[in-house]
Design an enzyme around this catalytic site. Structure first.
Site, short mmCIF file in Angstrom:
data_model
loop_
_atom_site.label_atom_id
_atom_site.label_comp_id
_atom_site.label_asym_id
_atom_site.label_seq_id
_atom_site.Cartn_x
_atom_site.Cartn_y
_atom_site.Cartn_z
N PHE A 162 0.85 -1.19 0.00
CA PHE A 162 0.00 0.00 0.00
C PHE A 162 0.88 1.24 0.00
O PHE A 162 1.79 1.36 0.82
CB PHE A 162 -0.91 0.01 1.24
CG PHE A 162 -1.85 1.18 1.25
CD1 PHE A 162 -3.00 1.17 0.48
CD2 PHE A 162 -1.58 2.32 2.01
CE1 PHE A 162 -3.87 2.26 0.47
CE2 PHE A 162 -2.45 3.42 2.01
CZ PHE A 162 -3.59 3.38 1.23
N ASP A 202 9.16 2.70 1.83
CA ASP A 202 7.95 3.39 2.27
C ASP A 202 7.78 3.14 3.76
O ASP A 202 7.27 2.11 4.18
CB ASP A 202 6.74 2.88 1.47
CG ASP A 202 5.44 3.58 1.90
OD1 ASP A 202 5.43 4.18 2.99
OD2 ASP A 202 4.45 3.49 1.14
N LYS A 215 2.37 9.82 8.53
CA LYS A 215 1.66 9.33 9.72
C LYS A 215 2.22 9.86 11.05
O LYS A 215 1.94 10.99 11.40
CB LYS A 215 1.59 7.80 9.69
CG LYS A 215 0.65 7.31 8.57
CD LYS A 215 0.13 5.92 8.80
CE LYS A 215 -1.04 5.59 7.89
NZ LYS A 215 -0.67 5.05 6.59
C1 LIG Z 1 -0.88 5.31 5.17
C2 LIG Z 1 0.12 4.88 4.18
C3 LIG Z 1 0.30 5.57 2.98
C4 LIG Z 1 -0.59 6.72 2.56
O1 LIG Z 1 -0.52 7.79 3.44
P1 LIG Z 1 -1.67 8.93 3.36
O2 LIG Z 1 -1.23 9.93 4.39
O3 LIG Z 1 -2.95 8.25 3.70
O4 LIG Z 1 -1.68 9.46 2.00
C5 LIG Z 1 1.29 5.15 2.12
N1 LIG Z 1 2.08 4.11 2.43
C6 LIG Z 1 1.95 3.42 3.58
C7 LIG Z 1 2.87 2.28 3.89
C8 LIG Z 1 0.96 3.77 4.50
O5 LIG Z 1 0.80 3.07 5.61
#
Ligand SMILES: *Cc1c(COP(=O)(O)O)cnc(C)c1O
Length: 401
Positions: free
Chosen positions: A137, A222, A251
């Site tokens: 994701f 990421d 986050k």
């Molecule tokens: C939450 C998340 C995203 C997206 O972040 P947003 O602030 O919702 O755009 C991307 N990569 C990972 C691994 C995430 O947990």
């Protein structure tokens, strides 16, 4: 009687979410209270965002202090909190350049654009392929949802950006098979969070690094969810014994104030030369002032030690509940990012189980339809972990009855 409630949601909101009836109105530490004054133990932290819980005095201090000085300039002019934050992040990591955004998706968007532009300018237009992992994701913009490995998130949004290959996670042979000299970047989560908390093995991480080196591809970590102390070190790559070329985070970085960051080294950063990318709000002084205070708190033995101790406590409690009730399998994850795969008949019904927990006064996350996910504040006290586990046990008992 409050003027708005859950019914209002269905009247005025675009229906992309389906929140339960509970509407929290106040939080303190790892507790939140709803409109009726009922309390909940917070094992979700707003999806791993409230890294220091709710209403942390140091963060309120940083935000209100900055609020009295300067709210916004746009990137037409530099600002002190952003420069201080970039200095701090580059001192604390492998990186020596930072780009600020407002969300995780935007941090990844910057990383993918950097990889494409680096490939084009250094090797030519053929070097544009981005390799990503199934079930991964990376956000919900069209580019990030296309790179993400969950088909259901990009269905009916086509035509999608191209030049992206997906391969199974933790499968070095599958990765090796798609690597060639057209690959400009491989992007991976150290722990696939939304997919149900699936850690990359350190051996796999090292293999990804080796294949990126062999094919002149950037390794993008990421760490939007795993970063900022969540796994017990400031970033999870430190525990893999490798160094990425680009790291994205968001986050927990703002502790609840929206901010994202892309970190990299100078030799890759120059691919995004003046005018090639930008954002109005990125590096906003309020966000950066708060993030600076978040980092000051997180980079202490008090907080990082608590991640390890409370992680072990939560892990032990979940292991016991898994054995006693058989509702879910034993835990997996790192630090305070822990998942439990649900067992039949609850597989595929993570939302129902999470809603039942909420009914018992515990806020937990789902990790896809098949797993519960726990990402409490990094400073959660032992007593709140204990109370949360008690409430989860009540949930297990009532669902097993
Ligand atoms: C939450 C998340 C995203 C997206 O972040 P947003 O602030 O919702 O755009 C991307 N990569 C990972 C691994 C995430 O947990």
């Amino acid at each position: 009687m409050p003027g708005v409630g859950r019914a209002t949601y269905d009247e005025v909101m675009v229906p992309v979410y389906r929140p339960p009836a509970v509407i929290p109105v106040r939080g303190e530490g790892s507790r939140i209270w709803d409109q009726e004054g009922r309390d909940y133990v917070d094992f979700a932290a707003g999806t791993a965002v409230n890294a220091l819980g709710h209403a942390h005095p140091a963060l309120i201090g940083a935000l209100t202090d900055q609020a009295g000085r300067l709210w916004h300039l746009s990137n037409v002019l530099a600002n002190e909190p952003a420069l201080r934050l970039a200095r701090r992040l580059t001192q604390l990591t492998f990186a020596d350049r930072a780009f600020f955004a407002n969300s995780g998706a935007e941090a990844n968007e910057a990383a993918f654009k950097l990889a494409r532009r680096w490939g084009h300018t250094k090797f030519g237009p053929r070097k544009h392929t981005i390799v990503a992992f199934l079930d991964g994701f990376h956000g919900r913009t069209l580019f990030t949802v296309s790179v993400g490995g969950q088909r259901r998130y990009r269905e009916h949004f086509d035509p999608l950006p191209g030049g992206i290959r997906h391969v199974p996670f933790n499968d070095p042979a599958a990765l090796e098979a798609v690597m060639d000299d057209s690959v400009c970047a491989v992007v991976m989560e150290p722990i696939q969070g939304e997919a149900g908390v699936i850690p990359a093995t350190p051996e796999f991480a090292r293999e990804v690094r080796r294949l990126c080196d062999r094919h002149d591809a950037l390794l993008i970590y990421d760490e939007i969810q795993t970063g900022n102390g969540r796994t017990g070190t400031l970033f999870a790559y430190e525990q893999h014994g490798i160094v990425p070329d680009v790291l994205t985070t968001a986050k927990g970085l703002g502790g609840g104030f929206p901010i994202g960051a892309m970190l990299t080294s100078g030799k890759f950063a120059e691919a995004l030369s003046s005018g090639t990318h930008g954002t109005t709000f990125g590096g906003n002084p309020l966000a950066c002032a708060v993030a600076g205070a978040v980092l000051d708190e997180i980079c202490t033995e008090r907080v990082l030690g608590n991640v390890k101790a409370r992680g072990a406590q939560l892990w032990a409690g979940l292991t016991r509940l898994a054995q006693t009730y058989g509702l879910f399998e034993p835990p997996r994850g790192m630090g305070l990012l822990i998942g439990v795969p649900l067992r039949d008949p609850w597989r595929g019904k993570a939302r129902e189980v999470a809603d039942a927990a909420l009914g018992e006064g515990l806020w937990v996350l789902v990790g896809g339809p098949d797993a519960l996910r726990f990402a409490p504040a990094l400073n959660i006290p032992a007593v709140d972990v204990e109370t949360g586990l008690d409430r989860l046990e009540r949930t297990c008992r009532s669902l097993s009855a």
